[in-house]
Design a protein around this motif. Structure first.
Motif, short mmCIF file in Angstrom:
data_model
loop_
_atom_site.label_atom_id
_atom_site.label_comp_id
_atom_site.label_asym_id
_atom_site.label_seq_id
_atom_site.Cartn_x
_atom_site.Cartn_y
_atom_site.Cartn_z
N GLN A 1 0.83 -1.21 0.00
CA GLN A 1 0.00 0.00 0.00
C GLN A 1 0.87 1.26 0.00
N PHE A 2 1.97 1.20 0.72
CA PHE A 2 2.90 2.32 0.77
C PHE A 2 3.44 2.65 -0.62
N ASN A 3 3.90 1.63 -1.34
CA ASN A 3 4.41 1.83 -2.70
C ASN A 3 3.32 2.34 -3.63
N ALA A 4 2.14 1.78 -3.50
CA ALA A 4 1.04 2.16 -4.39
C ALA A 4 0.68 3.64 -4.24
N LEU A 5 0.62 4.13 -3.01
CA LEU A 5 0.29 5.53 -2.80
C LEU A 5 1.40 6.45 -3.28
N LEU A 6 2.66 6.05 -3.05
CA LEU A 6 3.78 6.85 -3.55
C LEU A 6 3.74 6.99 -5.06
N GLN A 7 3.57 5.87 -5.76
CA GLN A 7 3.57 5.91 -7.22
C GLN A 7 2.38 6.69 -7.75
N TYR A 8 1.23 6.58 -7.09
CA TYR A 8 0.06 7.32 -7.55
C TYR A 8 0.23 8.81 -7.33
N GLU B 1 12.64 -5.17 -7.95
CA GLU B 1 13.27 -3.97 -7.40
C GLU B 1 12.23 -2.90 -7.10
N ILE B 2 11.26 -2.75 -8.00
CA ILE B 2 10.19 -1.78 -7.79
C ILE B 2 9.41 -2.12 -6.52
N LYS B 3 9.12 -3.40 -6.36
CA LYS B 3 8.32 -3.85 -5.22
C LYS B 3 9.00 -3.54 -3.89
N TYR B 4 10.33 -3.73 -3.83
CA TYR B 4 11.02 -3.61 -2.56
C TYR B 4 11.89 -2.35 -2.43
N ALA B 5 11.83 -1.45 -3.42
CA ALA B 5 12.70 -0.28 -3.42
C ALA B 5 12.56 0.56 -2.17
N LYS B 6 11.34 0.72 -1.69
CA LYS B 6 11.10 1.59 -0.55
C LYS B 6 11.03 0.85 0.78
N ARG B 7 11.34 -0.45 0.77
CA ARG B 7 11.28 -1.21 2.02
C ARG B 7 12.20 -0.63 3.09
N GLY C 1 -10.63 2.37 7.10
CA GLY C 1 -10.76 0.92 7.23
C GLY C 1 -9.37 0.32 7.21
N GLU C 2 -9.12 -0.57 6.26
CA GLU C 2 -7.80 -1.17 6.10
C GLU C 2 -7.01 -0.53 4.95
N LYS C 3 -7.60 0.46 4.30
CA LYS C 3 -6.95 1.07 3.14
C LYS C 3 -6.17 2.31 3.53
N LEU C 4 -4.91 2.38 3.12
CA LEU C 4 -4.09 3.56 3.37
C LEU C 4 -4.63 4.74 2.57
N ALA C 5 -4.95 5.83 3.26
CA ALA C 5 -5.54 6.99 2.60
C ALA C 5 -4.56 8.14 2.47
N SER C 6 -3.67 8.30 3.45
CA SER C 6 -2.77 9.45 3.49
C SER C 6 -1.57 9.09 4.33
N MET C 7 -0.40 9.67 4.02
CA MET C 7 0.78 9.30 4.80
C MET C 7 1.85 10.39 4.75
N ILE C 8 2.85 10.21 5.61
CA ILE C 8 4.00 11.12 5.69
C ILE C 8 5.18 10.33 6.23
N GLY D 1 14.05 14.95 8.23
CA GLY D 1 13.75 15.13 6.82
C GLY D 1 12.38 14.58 6.48
N ILE D 2 11.50 15.43 6.02
CA ILE D 2 10.12 15.02 5.72
C ILE D 2 9.96 14.75 4.23
N THR D 3 9.33 13.63 3.91
CA THR D 3 9.10 13.26 2.52
C THR D 3 7.85 12.38 2.45
N GLY D 4 7.52 11.94 1.23
CA GLY D 4 6.41 11.01 1.05
C GLY D 4 5.07 11.54 1.52
N VAL D 5 4.88 12.87 1.46
CA VAL D 5 3.61 13.46 1.88
C VAL D 5 2.60 13.23 0.76
N ALA D 6 1.61 12.39 1.00
CA ALA D 6 0.71 11.98 -0.09
C ALA D 6 -0.67 11.61 0.44
#
Length: 415
Positions: free
Chosen positions: A29-36, A54-60, A74-81, A99-104
């Protein structure tokens, strides 16, 4: 056996939304929100040499080494930082930095204040971990300004025609192409970062972020002096008759000449050189033919997270023992910063105390945004006073100009 939902600790709830820290189980879910959110498609990643796994685990590593906070519907990631624990050079004082990133946020969940509440939580997180300052790359400068961040560095992009390249200058050393994980290359950056205000002290995660979305054609070339000591580097790639510079760093003028000699040696292969300069100073003056093209754009933003600690750790240019300076700071997002801070100097030490807000002399009143950009050296006190960003008596500008070092930040990283 407890279900997954019960195992998590929620920091805040808002109707059907629940806020919690992400872990490795949330990787997909983390990767999906970042890419979107950042419009990076799988096809784009394939084009730059990434493989499916590599794409799947790049942000692990982020979920293992960083603090990642999100709102779930619910169980769906809606927003993150995301918050990285980093270190930054502030006028030769190495400080901890968040360092703040991944605000989505997914578009269907915007307008609900999710990011605003996440920002308040991570500010408190950074504060509790005694990181005096935070940096981020803004997707919207006005948005982050409302939360206390301010511009502290610029990116100057330049284009130099092949006919404008500098003539070779005699140097005793030479340039060698090296691997991207070369120890010499990394060491040059480490030495540079320890000498240059505003520079990020790169650890393993920082280096991974530095390279994350670059293609496989990137090349690093190091300048060595006659004793084979590495003194500079240029990171670049060549495409469509253009020499693209990602970053160029040198520890002395000899390395600068040597690196430009190397670039000029590509004269027959290229029509122009394009690159980015993060020094805060235009380059045109240094060229014999100064009619090069340069454009400037704001790059990184920062905000002081703990005013008292930052003012106490800050390396002032002078330490006047006959001066007691009051910074009256306004900070809506971080209420612990709101107040009057008296700074004084005794026996070579800086003392900062939060005092009763009833001072009438030596008062400098300003927002946390303005305090950040001023102490970082991006804008001078006189400039900020003239543009009504500071409220103070005119005589105090002389003190501020003397106290604050004259050097603009160098920040070339992206995370």
């Amino acid at each position: 056996m407890k279900d997954k939902k019960e195992e998590h600790t929620y920091l805040e709830t808002n109707g059907d939304f629940k806020m919690r820290e992400l872990d490795k189980s949330d990787l997909e879910q983390f990767n999906a929100l970042l890419q979107y959110a950042f419009q990076v498609t799988t096809y784009d990643l394939f084009q730059t040499g990434w493989q499916q796994e590599e794409i799947k685990y790049a942000k692990r590593p982020i979920l293992e080494e960083a603090y990642v906070l999100g709102w779930f519907y619910g169980e769906k990631l809606a927003s993150m930082i995301v918050v990285y624990s980093m270190k930054i050079n502030i006028h030769d004082e190495i400080m901890d930095m968040g360092g703040i990133t991944g605000v989505a946020t997914y578009p269907e969940y915007t307008g609900k204040g999710l990011i605003h509440s996440l920002m308040k939580h991570v500010l408190n997180y950074i504060h509790e971990r005694e990181m005096p300052i935070s940096f981020l790359y803004p997707y919207s400068i006005p948005f982050y300004r409302k939360m206390g961040w301010e511009i502290v560095s610029d990116k100057l992009s330049f284009t130099v025609k092949d006919t404008q390249l500098p003539k070779p200058r005699p140097v005793d050393g030479m340039v060698e192409r090296v691997s991207l994980d070369s120890e010499d290359y990394h060491n040059v950056h480490s030495y540079f970062a320890l000498q240059r205000h505003g520079c990020l002290i790169r650890d393993n995660l920082s280096w991974e972020e530095y390279w994350r979305w670059d293609n496989d054609d990137m090349i690093a070339a190091v300048y060595y002096n006659k004793d084979h000591r590495p003194l500079g580097y240029v990171v670049y790639y060549i495409a469509n008759d253009i020499f693209h510079i990602k970053e160029m760093v040198y520890l002395n003028i000899e390395a600068n000449y040597g690196l430009w000699n190397y670039i000029t040696a590509h004269f027959s292969m290229i029509e122009q050189v394009q690159g980015d300069n993060y020094s805060g100073e235009p380059m045109a003056y240094l060229f014999d033919d100064s009619e090069i093209t340069e454009t400037i754009s704001p790059y990184i933003m920062a905000r002081i997270v703990n005013v008292r600690d930052f003012l106490e750790y800050y390396p002032y240019q002078i330490q006047p023992e006959d001066l007691k300076l009051h910074f009256k700071v306004h900070d809506e997002m971080a209420p612990w910063n709101e107040g009057d801070y008296m700074v004084s100097w005794h026996d070579g030490e800086t003392v900062c105390e939060q005092v009763a807000d009833n001072q009438s002399i030596n008062v400098v009143e300003l927002s946390v945004n303005t305090l950040t950009t001023m102490l970082m050296g991006y804008k001078r006190p006189s400039y900020l006073y003239e543009h009504e960003k500071i409220t103070t008596e005119y005589y105090m500008l002389t003190w501020l100009e003397r106290l604050i070092p004259v050097e603009k930040p160098y920040f070339s990283d992206y995370f």
